[in-house]
Design a protein around this motif. Structure first.
Motif, short mmCIF file in Angstrom:
data_model
loop_
_atom_site.label_atom_id
_atom_site.label_comp_id
_atom_site.label_asym_id
_atom_site.label_seq_id
_atom_site.Cartn_x
_atom_site.Cartn_y
_atom_site.Cartn_z
N MET A 1 -76.33 -27.98 -82.80
CA MET A 1 -77.19 -28.80 -83.63
C MET A 1 -76.42 -29.37 -84.81
N ALA A 2 -75.38 -28.67 -85.26
CA ALA A 2 -74.61 -29.16 -86.41
C ALA A 2 -73.95 -30.50 -86.09
N LEU A 3 -73.66 -30.76 -84.84
CA LEU A 3 -73.08 -32.05 -84.46
C LEU A 3 -74.17 -33.11 -84.33
N LEU A 4 -75.31 -32.75 -83.80
CA LEU A 4 -76.36 -33.74 -83.55
C LEU A 4 -77.02 -34.24 -84.82
N ASP A 5 -77.18 -33.40 -85.82
CA ASP A 5 -77.84 -33.82 -87.05
C ASP A 5 -77.18 -35.03 -87.71
N PRO A 6 -75.86 -35.05 -87.89
CA PRO A 6 -75.25 -36.24 -88.50
C PRO A 6 -75.38 -37.50 -87.64
N LEU A 7 -75.59 -37.34 -86.36
CA LEU A 7 -75.72 -38.51 -85.49
C LEU A 7 -77.02 -39.25 -85.70
N GLU A 8 -77.96 -38.62 -86.41
CA GLU A 8 -79.21 -39.30 -86.75
C GLU A 8 -78.94 -40.49 -87.67
N ASP A 9 -77.88 -40.41 -88.45
CA ASP A 9 -77.47 -41.51 -89.33
C ASP A 9 -76.50 -42.39 -88.55
N ARG A 52 -63.28 -46.98 -64.91
CA ARG A 52 -63.66 -47.10 -66.32
C ARG A 52 -64.46 -45.88 -66.77
N LYS A 53 -64.22 -45.46 -68.02
CA LYS A 53 -64.94 -44.33 -68.58
C LYS A 53 -66.23 -44.80 -69.23
N ILE A 54 -67.27 -43.99 -69.10
CA ILE A 54 -68.51 -44.24 -69.83
C ILE A 54 -68.37 -43.50 -71.15
N GLU A 55 -68.21 -44.25 -72.22
CA GLU A 55 -68.06 -43.65 -73.54
C GLU A 55 -69.44 -43.17 -74.00
N LEU A 56 -69.65 -41.86 -74.00
CA LEU A 56 -70.95 -41.29 -74.26
C LEU A 56 -71.43 -41.54 -75.69
N MET A 57 -70.52 -41.55 -76.65
CA MET A 57 -70.92 -41.82 -78.03
C MET A 57 -71.42 -43.25 -78.15
N ASP A 58 -70.72 -44.19 -77.54
CA ASP A 58 -71.17 -45.59 -77.56
C ASP A 58 -72.53 -45.72 -76.88
N LEU A 59 -72.70 -45.05 -75.76
CA LEU A 59 -73.98 -45.08 -75.06
C LEU A 59 -75.09 -44.50 -75.94
N TYR A 60 -74.82 -43.37 -76.56
CA TYR A 60 -75.79 -42.73 -77.43
C TYR A 60 -76.20 -43.65 -78.58
N LEU A 61 -75.21 -44.24 -79.26
CA LEU A 61 -75.50 -45.11 -80.40
C LEU A 61 -76.26 -46.37 -79.97
N THR A 62 -75.93 -46.91 -78.81
CA THR A 62 -76.64 -48.09 -78.31
C THR A 62 -78.11 -47.76 -78.03
N VAL A 63 -78.35 -46.62 -77.39
CA VAL A 63 -79.72 -46.21 -77.09
C VAL A 63 -80.49 -45.98 -78.39
N ARG A 64 -79.85 -45.34 -79.37
CA ARG A 64 -80.51 -45.11 -80.67
C ARG A 64 -80.87 -46.42 -81.35
N LYS A 65 -79.94 -47.38 -81.33
CA LYS A 65 -80.20 -48.69 -81.97
C LYS A 65 -81.36 -49.42 -81.31
N LYS A 66 -81.51 -49.22 -80.00
CA LYS A 66 -82.57 -49.91 -79.26
C LYS A 66 -83.91 -49.17 -79.34
N GLY A 67 -83.97 -48.08 -80.08
CA GLY A 67 -85.22 -47.37 -80.26
C GLY A 67 -85.32 -46.04 -79.57
N GLY A 68 -84.20 -45.55 -79.07
CA GLY A 68 -84.20 -44.23 -78.43
C GLY A 68 -84.96 -44.23 -77.13
N ASN A 69 -85.72 -43.22 -76.89
CA ASN A 69 -86.44 -43.11 -75.62
C ASN A 69 -87.77 -43.87 -75.64
N GLU A 70 -88.04 -44.57 -76.73
CA GLU A 70 -89.26 -45.37 -76.80
C GLU A 70 -89.06 -46.57 -75.98
#
Length: 70
Positions: A1-9, A52-70
């Motif tokens: 969780m210590a890693l995930l919390d800062p990713l909220e920003d 090609r690699k799927i960059e998981l951090m880029d994927l995560y940030l893109t999904v967050r910018k688009k509204g997450g799972n909404e």
């Protein structure tokens, strides 16, 4: 969780993308093997058929910018 919390920003995550990316990959690898008990070999980050690699951090940030799972 210590890693995930800062990713909220998202701004913080984008600023420190290169240091957070390997940590996210390690966390996903740990979660898959220890928590989900997936024992077969998996590439983290995942690799597409064309190499090609799927960059998981880029994927995560893109999904967050688009509204997450909404």
């Amino acid at each position: 969780m210590a890693l995930l919390d800062p990713l909220e920003d998202i701004q913080f995550a984008q600023t420190y993308l290169f240091s957070l990316d390997p940590k996210l990959n390690m966390m996903i690898d740990w979660f898959s093997s220890e928590y989900l008990r997936i024992r077969e070999a998996r590439s983290i980050p995942p690799i597409l058929e064309d190499g090609r690699k799927i960059e998981l951090m880029d994927l995560y940030l893109t999904v967050r910018k688009k509204g997450g799972n909404e």
